[in-house]
Design a protein around this motif. Structure first.
Motif, PDB file in Angstrom:
ATOM      1  N   LEU A 174      46.105  41.621  44.986  1.00 48.37           N
ATOM      2  CA  LEU A 174      44.656  41.786  45.172  1.00 48.37           C
ATOM      3  C   LEU A 174      44.168  43.133  44.637  1.00 48.37           C
ATOM      4  N   SER A 188      44.507  43.192  40.790  1.00 51.20           N
ATOM      5  CA  SER A 188      43.499  42.306  40.207  1.00 51.20           C
ATOM      6  C   SER A 188      42.142  42.991  40.180  1.00 51.20           C
ATOM      7  N   ASP A 189      41.804  43.616  41.286  1.00 57.53           N
ATOM      8  CA  ASP A 189      40.529  44.323  41.386  1.00 57.53           C
ATOM      9  C   ASP A 189      40.467  45.482  40.388  1.00 57.53           C
ATOM     10  N   GLU A 243      40.143  44.294  36.785  1.00 59.82           N
ATOM     11  CA  GLU A 243      38.755  43.889  36.533  1.00 59.82           C
ATOM     12  C   GLU A 243      37.895  45.115  36.251  1.00 59.82           C
ATOM     13  N   THR A 279      42.768  37.530  35.351  1.00 58.87           N
ATOM     14  CA  THR A 279      43.255  37.841  36.693  1.00 58.87           C
ATOM     15  C   THR A 279      42.692  36.800  37.659  1.00 58.87           C
ATOM     16  N   PHE A 334      40.998  37.264  40.293  1.00 60.32           N
ATOM     17  CA  PHE A 334      39.632  37.668  40.609  1.00 60.32           C
ATOM     18  C   PHE A 334      38.670  37.223  39.512  1.00 60.32           C
ATOM     19  N   GLU A 335      39.046  37.408  38.253  1.00 58.41           N
ATOM     20  CA  GLU A 335      38.195  36.999  37.133  1.00 58.41           C
ATOM     21  C   GLU A 335      37.981  35.492  37.127  1.00 58.41           C
ATOM     22  N   LYS A 361      38.050  33.371  39.603  1.00 61.08           N
ATOM     23  CA  LYS A 361      37.133  32.978  40.677  1.00 61.08           C
ATOM     24  C   LYS A 361      35.700  33.411  40.363  1.00 61.08           C
ATOM     25  N   ALA A 362      35.540  34.628  39.875  1.00 64.00           N
ATOM     26  CA  ALA A 362      34.200  35.140  39.582  1.00 64.00           C
ATOM     27  C   ALA A 362      33.511  34.321  38.498  1.00 64.00           C
TER      28      ALA A 362
END
Length: 115
Positions: A49, A52-53, A56, A82, A84-85, A87-88
């Motif tokens: 996490l 990933s953050d 980004e 990633t 995160f990417e 999902k975003a």
């Protein structure tokens, strides 16, 4: 001997490489090693996490526009993105769809999940 300097490295002319590196290099190396150790000490889920953050945050630019097949390029991009990417962009794309397209998308996804 035709070239007496040719064997200088082989004749014990050892030098401390770190002495000849700029201070910035030494600091960057120390921070990088500390970061690697901190990542290894983290719980894998926490590390994923956090990384990933940060990836980004560090990433610049946006996905390359499709040149040939949009779906194939989307799959390729998603494989490198990633979590995160992924999902975003998924949420942003879904929100950008018309209500009719959203309903069609949900029906498609639900049908695939049930299969």
């Amino acid at each position: 001997m035709e070239n007496p300097g040719a064997l200088a490295g082989a004749t014990g002319a050892n030098c401390d490489v770190e002495k000849h590196q700029p201070k910035e290099y030494s600091h960057r190396l120390a921070w990088a090693m500390a970061l690697r150790q901190a990542i290894r000490e983290c719980d894998p889920l926490d590390a994923a996490l956090i990384l990933s953050d940060e990836l980004e945050r560090l990433r610049q630019g946006a996905p390359i526009p499709p040149l040939m097949n949009a779906m194939e390029e989307a799959r390729h991009w998603a494989a490198w993105a990633t979590p995160f990417e992924v999902k975003a962009y998924c949420l942003a794309c879904f929100q950008a769809m018309s209500p009719k397209d959203q309903a069609g998308f949900l029906a498609y996804v639900t049908g695939r999940a049930a299969a």
